[in-house]
Design a protein around this motif. Sequence first.
Motif, short mmCIF file in Angstrom:
data_model
loop_
_atom_site.label_atom_id
_atom_site.label_comp_id
_atom_site.label_asym_id
_atom_site.label_seq_id
_atom_site.Cartn_x
_atom_site.Cartn_y
_atom_site.Cartn_z
N UNK A 156 -7.81 14.58 6.62
CA UNK A 156 -6.91 15.30 5.74
C UNK A 156 -6.51 14.46 4.53
N UNK A 157 -6.60 13.15 4.67
CA UNK A 157 -6.25 12.24 3.58
C UNK A 157 -7.44 11.34 3.27
N UNK A 158 -7.85 11.29 2.00
CA UNK A 158 -8.95 10.43 1.59
C UNK A 158 -8.44 9.08 1.07
N UNK A 159 -7.27 9.13 0.41
CA UNK A 159 -6.70 7.93 -0.21
C UNK A 159 -5.25 7.80 0.22
N UNK A 160 -4.84 6.58 0.58
CA UNK A 160 -3.46 6.33 0.99
C UNK A 160 -2.90 5.19 0.13
N UNK A 161 -1.80 5.48 -0.55
CA UNK A 161 -1.24 4.51 -1.50
C UNK A 161 -0.08 3.74 -0.88
N UNK A 162 -0.10 2.42 -1.06
CA UNK A 162 0.94 1.53 -0.54
C UNK A 162 1.54 0.74 -1.69
N UNK A 163 2.82 0.96 -1.95
CA UNK A 163 3.49 0.30 -3.06
C UNK A 163 4.34 -0.86 -2.55
N UNK A 164 4.25 -2.00 -3.22
CA UNK A 164 5.05 -3.17 -2.87
C UNK A 164 6.13 -3.34 -3.94
N UNK A 165 7.27 -2.71 -3.68
CA UNK A 165 8.36 -2.78 -4.65
C UNK A 165 8.59 -1.44 -5.34
N UNK A 166 9.81 -1.29 -5.89
CA UNK A 166 10.19 -0.01 -6.49
C UNK A 166 9.41 0.30 -7.76
N UNK A 167 9.14 -0.71 -8.58
CA UNK A 167 8.38 -0.47 -9.80
C UNK A 167 6.97 0.01 -9.46
N UNK A 168 6.35 -0.66 -8.47
CA UNK A 168 5.00 -0.26 -8.05
C UNK A 168 5.02 1.15 -7.47
N UNK A 169 6.08 1.50 -6.74
CA UNK A 169 6.14 2.83 -6.14
C UNK A 169 6.19 3.89 -7.23
N UNK A 170 6.93 3.62 -8.30
CA UNK A 170 7.03 4.58 -9.39
C UNK A 170 5.67 4.79 -10.04
#
Length: 420
Positions: free
Chosen positions: A326-340
């Motif tokens: 169901x998911x091809x790509x999964x994003x992992x952000x390290x920090x609030x700026x990266x999450x944005x």
Amino acid sequence: MSTFTAPKGTYDLLPPSSATFLAIRERLAAPLRRSGYGYIETPVFEDVKLFSRGVGESTDIVTKEMFSLTKRGKEDLALRPEGTASVVRAALQANLHKLGNLPVKLWYSGSFYRYERPQAGRYRQFAQVGAEAIGAEDPALDAELIILADDAFRSLGLRDYSLLINSLGDKQCRPVYRGALQEFLAGLDLDEDTRRRAEINPLRVLDDKREAVQAQLTDAPRLRDYLCEDCKAYDEQVRELLTAAGVAFVDDPKLVRGLDYYTRTTFEFVHNGLGAQSAIGGGGRYDGLSEMLGGPALPSVGWGLGVDRTHLAMEAEGIVLDLPATTAVYAVALGEEAKSVLFAKVTELRRAGVATDLAFGVKGIKNAMKSADRSGARWALVAGERDLAEGVVQLKDMTTGEQTPVALDALVTTLKEKQQ
């Protein structure tokens, strides 16, 4: 734990198994869409008389199994126990039979409701994919629908099933057989309810699943021996077309199905691995139903295939569908700026047709990567402050573990190419 549970005889359809159910529905319907059938959706509740008139006053469905609704006003409503009567009602109401060439070809998918004793393969809410061809009397149409059902089951990998076929005759020849059968049944040791059923619709007794009843029906007169010449010729043409198409079938002289509206061709698909609840689909011709519902003469044929039972049949054969994650790509952000930044990229990827998810509310790279692994995604996007300063994100292949930097402005193009 919640104090509420699903009602008796029902169950919740949840991920990941729900993806298999969606795939089953899709494959059951696919041959219909390739054959000119248009989608129809009807209300889940109808006037109770629609079913008593169309399905039959003497059927267990009407006498014992319909869910009636408590409501305001004077309407008598019931949850739909099957699909054909509703589809024919809708077609008549919209005058579809007057809009173009006949037959009107329709298919549907949805839930149906019967108050039955719950057991494996028998639920009070169950799912079906169905098809109806309204307004044509043609053995090729009967054969077409049977072939489409067989193709649908085979597209799912099913092999351990049989197709049972019978002819119920028509209004010319069936009354003669009805009289002969009633005379035979009168000499049997039957309970009061069964005797009453024999008076109203004796063919329904042939459908009785109790061993004590079936044991007495061994020498019952066969409907095939009473068919008129037209019905014999019609039945023979259906069988010849099936044979030419490579669809194997078994003659079953006791097959009558459970509904009163069937005439001539009747059929049922039964699976050898399901025990007592072996039927995975069936249907037949119902040339008089339109008139029963107040419409013109519109000879018709159709079927319903059980999604729940088909799933059980696949489990019995050990069939597991190869479904895309169901998911091809999964994003992992390290920090609030990266999450944005990654949130914006996730939205962009989704709009570009790439199935993408984001680690929400997860603290720490270790837990985030565990979530990425559990998602089934092929690729993980990882970005921190240093990556953003360089204008890149880290693209990790979750299969090989290989990780490479990809420029932010080339991310969408890169991932779309990797999916091809």
